[in-house]
Design an enzyme around this catalytic site. Structure first.
Site, PDB file in Angstrom:
ATOM      1  CE1 TYR A 160      -0.002  -8.309   5.222  1.00  0.00           C
ATOM      2  CE2 TYR A 160       1.655  -7.621   7.712  1.00  0.00           C
ATOM      3  CZ  TYR A 160       0.841  -7.313   6.579  1.00  0.00           C
ATOM      4  OH  TYR A 160       1.011  -6.202   6.049  1.00  0.00           O
TER       5      TYR A 160
HETATM    6  N1  LIG Z   1      -1.174   0.095   6.003  1.00  0.00           N
HETATM    7  C1  LIG Z   1      -0.057  -0.818   6.951  1.00  0.00           C
HETATM    8  O1  LIG Z   1       0.149  -0.556   7.590  1.00  0.00           O
HETATM    9  C2  LIG Z   1       0.937  -1.310   6.099  1.00  0.00           C
HETATM   10  C3  LIG Z   1       2.500  -2.373   7.547  1.00  0.00           C
HETATM   11  C4  LIG Z   1       2.909  -2.883   6.009  1.00  0.00           C
HETATM   12  C5  LIG Z   1       3.226  -3.501   5.454  1.00  0.00           C
HETATM   13  N2  LIG Z   1       1.173  -3.131   4.034  1.00  0.00           N
HETATM   14  C6  LIG Z   1       1.554  -3.629   2.973  1.00  0.00           C
HETATM   15  O2  LIG Z   1       1.260  -2.288   1.937  1.00  0.00           O
HETATM   16  C7  LIG Z   1       0.166  -2.426   0.393  1.00  0.00           C
HETATM   17  C8  LIG Z   1      -0.657  -1.605   0.774  1.00  0.00           C
HETATM   18  O3  LIG Z   1      -1.683  -1.994   2.247  1.00  0.00           O
HETATM   19  P1  LIG Z   1      -2.694  -0.532   2.160  1.00  0.00           P
HETATM   20  O4  LIG Z   1      -2.193  -0.247   3.681  1.00  0.00           O
HETATM   21  O5  LIG Z   1      -2.325   0.342   1.079  1.00  0.00           O
HETATM   22  O6  LIG Z   1      -3.750  -1.329   2.656  1.00  0.00           O
HETATM   23  P2  LIG Z   1      -5.077  -1.248   1.425  1.00  0.00           P
HETATM   24  O7  LIG Z   1      -6.121  -1.600   2.126  1.00  0.00           O
HETATM   25  O8  LIG Z   1      -5.558   0.285   1.266  1.00  0.00           O
HETATM   26  O9  LIG Z   1      -4.960  -1.263  -0.586  1.00  0.00           O
HETATM   27  C9  LIG Z   1      -4.934  -2.422  -0.683  1.00  0.00           C
HETATM   28  C10 LIG Z   1      -5.357  -2.998  -1.933  1.00  0.00           C
HETATM   29  O10 LIG Z   1      -5.055  -3.840  -2.423  1.00  0.00           O
HETATM   30  C11 LIG Z   1      -5.922  -4.927  -3.055  1.00  0.00           C
HETATM   31  N3  LIG Z   1      -5.823  -5.810  -3.172  1.00  0.00           N
HETATM   32  C12 LIG Z   1      -6.241  -6.415  -2.831  1.00  0.00           C
HETATM   33  N4  LIG Z   1      -6.602  -7.659  -2.916  1.00  0.00           N
HETATM   34  C13 LIG Z   1      -6.162  -7.909  -4.672  1.00  0.00           C
HETATM   35  C14 LIG Z   1      -6.027  -8.784  -5.884  1.00  0.00           C
HETATM   36  N5  LIG Z   1      -6.096 -10.101  -5.457  1.00  0.00           N
HETATM   37  N6  LIG Z   1      -5.449  -8.380  -6.732  1.00  0.00           N
HETATM   38  C15 LIG Z   1      -6.362  -7.082  -7.057  1.00  0.00           C
HETATM   39  N7  LIG Z   1      -6.287  -5.489  -5.591  1.00  0.00           N
HETATM   40  C16 LIG Z   1      -6.192  -6.505  -4.547  1.00  0.00           C
HETATM   41  C17 LIG Z   1      -7.123  -3.876  -2.374  1.00  0.00           C
HETATM   42  O11 LIG Z   1      -8.692  -3.807  -2.878  1.00  0.00           O
HETATM   43  C18 LIG Z   1      -6.310  -2.636  -1.534  1.00  0.00           C
HETATM   44  O12 LIG Z   1      -7.493  -1.370  -2.377  1.00  0.00           O
HETATM   45  C19 LIG Z   1      -0.036  -3.902   1.053  1.00  0.00           C
HETATM   46  O13 LIG Z   1       1.061  -4.863   0.959  1.00  0.00           O
HETATM   47  C20 LIG Z   1       0.204  -3.896   2.780  1.00  0.00           C
HETATM   48  O14 LIG Z   1       0.367  -5.905   3.326  1.00  0.00           O
HETATM   49  C21 LIG Z   1       0.638  -2.057   5.249  1.00  0.00           C
END
Ligand SMILES: NC(=O)c1ccc[n+]([C@@H]2O[C@H](COP(=O)([O-])OP(=O)(O)OC[C@H]3O[C@@H](n4cnc5c(N)ncnc54)[C@H](O)[C@@H]3O)[C@@H](O)[C@H]2O)c1
Length: 252
Positions: A160
């Site tokens: 990651y």
């Molecule tokens: N939540 C956190 O604390 C956090 C921290 C740092 C970075 N991020 C980043 O923010 C972004 C969103 O994360 P989140 O927390 O909203 O997660 P989440 O799991 O709520 O949402 C991620 C979405 O991506 C979709 N997804 C996964 N694989 C996919 C694919 N192959 N094609 C299309 N869609 C796909 C999932 O179905 C999901 O709806 C991510 O890139 C994550 O790495 C989140």
């Protein structure tokens, strides 16, 4: 557009695409841009969550099931979106997965490949497909989701962290490649934002990560979507290839 900023509709007339738009940060951004006047399409791999999102917004938030790891599907969906809407102004790459936890030597090549394909290839494929449409407008905004892990490289989260470090490098290059076209490319690097993604982390990892946040709490979806919406807006005009901190003071 100037009166739009005054009436809370900063995005009137803009066409926006949000990947990972069915859940978490992507959904919050899609709903905020929609609320502020943009014509928004959410792409996601999760059809059931897309249906839930669409039924919450019968007046126009469009959804499409697209797997961002499939370049042919991305290209076809981009053609369909831009043919239907006539343009694309804003792209937010929020699709992502955590992937395997544990020491790197226990990560299989298949697990490594999967997290790279979703987080890094997906961001590249979608932005590459969007580029001609954004440049054709002479105005565009791209926001990529990096992470504080890109800078820290936390224990047991190698794949990651590697993808998020890749997104930082990609964002910096893309910003420079597009400088002068009117298209700005930036990234946000959150620590913990309260979404379902956190359920993919072990309770021990979540507790340790929370303990490192000086403000003593996870960020909210409102806080994340507020910063991302600003980066998508006309008000963001002198930043490109930059990574914006969203960590409650954790920095790194
Ligand atoms: N939540 C956190 O604390 C956090 C921290 C740092 C970075 N991020 C980043 O923010 C972004 C969103 O994360 P989140 O927390 O909203 O997660 P989440 O799991 O709520 O949402 C991620 C979405 O991506 C979709 N997804 C996964 N694989 C996919 C694919 N192959 N094609 C299309 N869609 C796909 C999932 O179905 C999901 O709806 C991510 O890139 C994550 O790495 C989140």
């Amino acid at each position: 557009m100037s009166s739009s900023t005054l009436n809370g509709r900063r995005f009137d007339g803009r066409v926006a695409l949000v990947t990972g738009g069915a859940s978490g940060i992507g959904r919050a951004v899609a709903e905020r841009l929609h609320r502020e006047g943009a014509l928004v399409t959410a792409w996601d791999i999760d059809g059931a969550k897309l249906d839930t999102l669409a039924s919450a917004h019968p007046q126009g938030l469009r959804v499409q099931r697209v797997d961002v790891t499939d370049p042919a599907a991305v290209s076809a969906a981009m053609d369909a979106l831009t043919a239907a809407e006539g343009r694309l102004d804003i792209l937010v790459n929020a699709a992502g997965i955590v992937g395997p936890g544990g020491p790197f030597w226990e990560v299989t090549p298949e697990q490594w490949g999967r997290v790279l394909r979703v987080n890094l290839d997906g961001t590249f494929f979608v932005t590459r497909a969007a580029q001609p449409h954004l440049v054709a407008n002479g105005w565009g905004r791209v926001v990529n989701l990096a992470s504080v892990t890109a800078k820290e490289g936390p224990k047991h989260l190698g794949p990651y962290a590697a993808t998020k470090a890749g997104i930082v490098g990609l964002t910096k290059s893309m910003g420079k490649d597009l400088a002068g076209t009117g298209v700005l490319v930036n990234a946000v690097a959150p620590a913990l934002i309260a979404t379902e993604l956190l359920e993919q982390l072990t309770p021990e990892y979540r507790a340790a990560a929370m303990a490192k946040i000086p403000l003593g709490r996870a960020g909210t979806l409102d806080e994340a979507s507020s910063m991302i919406a600003w980066l998508c807006s006309r008000e963001c005009s002198f930043s490109t290839g930059a990574v914006f901190d969203l960590t409650g003071g954790r920095g790194q």
